[in-house]
Design a protein around this motif. Sequence first.
Motif, PDB file in Angstrom:
ATOM      1  N   MET A 173       0.827  -1.196   0.000  1.00 48.91           N
ATOM      2  CA  MET A 173       0.000   0.000   0.000  1.00 48.91           C
ATOM      3  C   MET A 173       0.871   1.260   0.000  1.00 48.91           C
ATOM      4  SD  MET A 173      -3.192   0.976  -0.002  1.00 48.91           S
ATOM      5  CE  MET A 173      -4.217  -0.323   0.623  1.00 48.91           C
ATOM      6  N   SER A 174       0.420   2.245  -0.768  1.00 48.41           N
ATOM      7  CA  SER A 174       1.068   3.561  -0.778  1.00 48.41           C
ATOM      8  C   SER A 174       0.002   4.595  -0.456  1.00 48.41           C
ATOM      9  CB  SER A 174       1.680   3.847  -2.154  1.00 48.41           C
ATOM     10  OG  SER A 174       0.661   4.015  -3.119  1.00 48.41           O
ATOM     11  N   ALA A 175       0.416   5.811  -0.174  1.00 47.17           N
ATOM     12  CA  ALA A 175      -0.550   6.879   0.098  1.00 47.17           C
ATOM     13  C   ALA A 175      -1.455   7.084  -1.108  1.00 47.17           C
ATOM     14  CB  ALA A 175       0.179   8.169   0.465  1.00 47.17           C
ATOM     15  N   SER A 176      -0.904   6.998  -2.313  1.00 42.63           N
ATOM     16  CA  SER A 176      -1.708   7.175  -3.532  1.00 42.63           C
ATOM     17  C   SER A 176      -2.802   6.128  -3.627  1.00 42.63           C
ATOM     18  CB  SER A 176      -0.835   7.091  -4.786  1.00 42.63           C
ATOM     19  OG  SER A 176       0.019   8.195  -4.870  1.00 42.63           O
ATOM     20  N   SER A 177      -2.447   4.868  -3.396  1.00 41.72           N
ATOM     21  CA  SER A 177      -3.459   3.817  -3.516  1.00 41.72           C
ATOM     22  C   SER A 177      -4.501   3.938  -2.406  1.00 41.72           C
ATOM     23  CB  SER A 177      -2.818   2.429  -3.543  1.00 41.72           C
ATOM     24  OG  SER A 177      -1.956   2.229  -2.459  1.00 41.72           O
ATOM     25  N   ARG A 178      -4.094   4.323  -1.217  1.00 42.78           N
ATOM     26  CA  ARG A 178      -5.043   4.489  -0.120  1.00 42.78           C
ATOM     27  C   ARG A 178      -6.036   5.624  -0.414  1.00 42.78           C
ATOM     28  NH1 ARG A 178      -5.169   2.187   4.369  1.00 42.78           N
ATOM     29  NH2 ARG A 178      -2.984   1.611   4.478  1.00 42.78           N
ATOM     30  N   GLN A 179      -5.595   6.646  -1.094  1.00 42.13           N
ATOM     31  CA  GLN A 179      -6.425   7.819  -1.390  1.00 42.13           C
ATOM     32  C   GLN A 179      -7.140   7.722  -2.729  1.00 42.13           C
ATOM     33  OE1 GLN A 179      -3.442  10.874  -1.287  1.00 42.13           O
ATOM     34  NE2 GLN A 179      -3.146  10.715   0.913  1.00 42.13           N
ATOM     35  N   ALA A 180      -7.078   6.569  -3.396  1.00 41.16           N
ATOM     36  CA  ALA A 180      -7.642   6.396  -4.737  1.00 41.16           C
ATOM     37  C   ALA A 180      -7.102   7.470  -5.670  1.00 41.16           C
ATOM     38  CB  ALA A 180      -9.166   6.398  -4.705  1.00 41.16           C
ATOM     39  N   ARG A 181      -5.798   7.667  -5.575  1.00 44.99           N
ATOM     40  CA  ARG A 181      -5.094   8.667  -6.386  1.00 44.99           C
ATOM     41  C   ARG A 181      -4.316   7.939  -7.465  1.00 44.99           C
ATOM     42  NH1 ARG A 181      -4.024  13.731  -5.257  1.00 44.99           N
ATOM     43  NH2 ARG A 181      -4.691  13.499  -3.093  1.00 44.99           N
ATOM     44  N   PHE A 182      -4.383   8.455  -8.684  1.00 45.79           N
ATOM     45  CA  PHE A 182      -3.572   7.870  -9.751  1.00 45.79           C
ATOM     46  C   PHE A 182      -2.115   7.973  -9.317  1.00 45.79           C
ATOM     47  CE2 PHE A 182      -7.392   9.284 -12.074  1.00 45.79           C
ATOM     48  CZ  PHE A 182      -7.776   8.067 -12.614  1.00 45.79           C
ATOM     49  N   ASP A 183      -1.377   6.881  -9.486  1.00 49.44           N
ATOM     50  CA  ASP A 183      -0.012   6.787  -8.972  1.00 49.44           C
ATOM     51  C   ASP A 183       0.787   8.038  -9.303  1.00 49.44           C
ATOM     52  OD1 ASP A 183       2.209   5.675  -7.719  1.00 49.44           O
ATOM     53  OD2 ASP A 183       2.907   4.748  -9.573  1.00 49.44           O
ATOM     54  N   ASP A 184       1.407   8.586  -8.258  1.00 43.84           N
ATOM     55  CA  ASP A 184       2.203   9.800  -8.424  1.00 43.84           C
ATOM     56  C   ASP A 184       3.690   9.548  -8.198  1.00 43.84           C
ATOM     57  OD1 ASP A 184       2.207   9.351  -5.716  1.00 43.84           O
ATOM     58  OD2 ASP A 184       1.285  11.265  -5.169  1.00 43.84           O
ATOM     59  N   GLY A 185       4.065   8.278  -8.129  1.00 48.09           N
ATOM     60  CA  GLY A 185       5.475   7.945  -7.946  1.00 48.09           C
ATOM     61  C   GLY A 185       5.922   8.004  -6.500  1.00 48.09           C
ATOM     62  N   GLY A 186       4.973   8.082  -5.574  1.00 51.46           N
ATOM     63  CA  GLY A 186       5.315   8.139  -4.164  1.00 51.46           C
ATOM     64  C   GLY A 186       5.709   6.782  -3.612  1.00 51.46           C
ATOM     65  N   PRO A 187       6.313   6.790  -2.420  1.00 42.87           N
ATOM     66  CA  PRO A 187       6.795   5.545  -1.806  1.00 42.87           C
ATOM     67  C   PRO A 187       5.663   4.727  -1.183  1.00 42.87           C
ATOM     68  CG  PRO A 187       7.138   7.382  -0.313  1.00 42.87           C
ATOM     69  CD  PRO A 187       6.584   7.968  -1.591  1.00 42.87           C
ATOM     70  N   ILE A 188       5.983   3.481  -0.844  1.00 41.46           N
ATOM     71  CA  ILE A 188       5.028   2.654  -0.112  1.00 41.46           C
ATOM     72  C   ILE A 188       4.982   3.149   1.338  1.00 41.46           C
ATOM     73  CG2 ILE A 188       5.228   0.655  -1.613  1.00 41.46           C
ATOM     74  CD1 ILE A 188       7.130  -0.633   0.393  1.00 41.46           C
ATOM     75  N   GLU A 189       3.877   2.845   2.006  1.00 37.13           N
ATOM     76  CA  GLU A 189       3.720   3.251   3.398  1.00 37.13           C
ATOM     77  C   GLU A 189       4.597   2.398   4.304  1.00 37.13           C
ATOM     78  OE1 GLU A 189      -0.895   4.773   3.244  1.00 37.13           O
ATOM     79  OE2 GLU A 189      -0.496   2.765   4.020  1.00 37.13           O
TER      80      GLU A 189
END
Length: 193
Positions: free
Chosen positions: A12-28
């Motif tokens: 899980m990443s912050a993007s996936s948790r927020q239903a955000r199209f992947d922004d290249g952020g790290p996993i939680e």
Amino acid sequence: MTSRVLLVSPAMSASSRQARFDDGGPIEDGGAARARSAAGSLPAAARVLSSPGVRCRETAAALGLDDVPVPELAGLDVGRWRGRTLEEVGTAEPEAVGRWLGDPGSAPHGGESVQDLCGRVARWLSDAQTLPGRTLAVVEPEVVRAAVVHALGLPASVFWRLDVPPLTVTELSGRAGRWNLRLGRPLAVPESY
């Protein structure tokens, strides 16, 4: 020759948790900890690959895998929607989102269509089927969906109806252009999680 391909979805990443199209952020941190606790639970593979995105590379590292990023396994290119939530895009461009979700050949965001992604993953699977030994790949959920669509000969219109939870394994095995499928096995994680 039977070919085996194991597709692992990222933590899980912050993007996936927020239903955000992947922004290249790290996993939680919690996702990284779950992946580290599952290190060693996957079978040995002749090759270990990944989507080139950050969350897949970080998940592979947390699993203790020495992966090689493969451009053909990249997640769906959503063009100008990258980093935005589905709700934001739906409010700003409701007709475009409706077309995108209803027509696999549509790419109103200026990126890649679902149909194109399914074709790209199908070509990769066809090549992977000719290789000896097991292939293990940490890939974005949409790559897993595209692989399932191809393996079962499904129409691309079912793509959005397939859920791929974080840190699960989808296994494909087959030969002569025919695949068998084992869906969504969770990685072995201690019961305390």
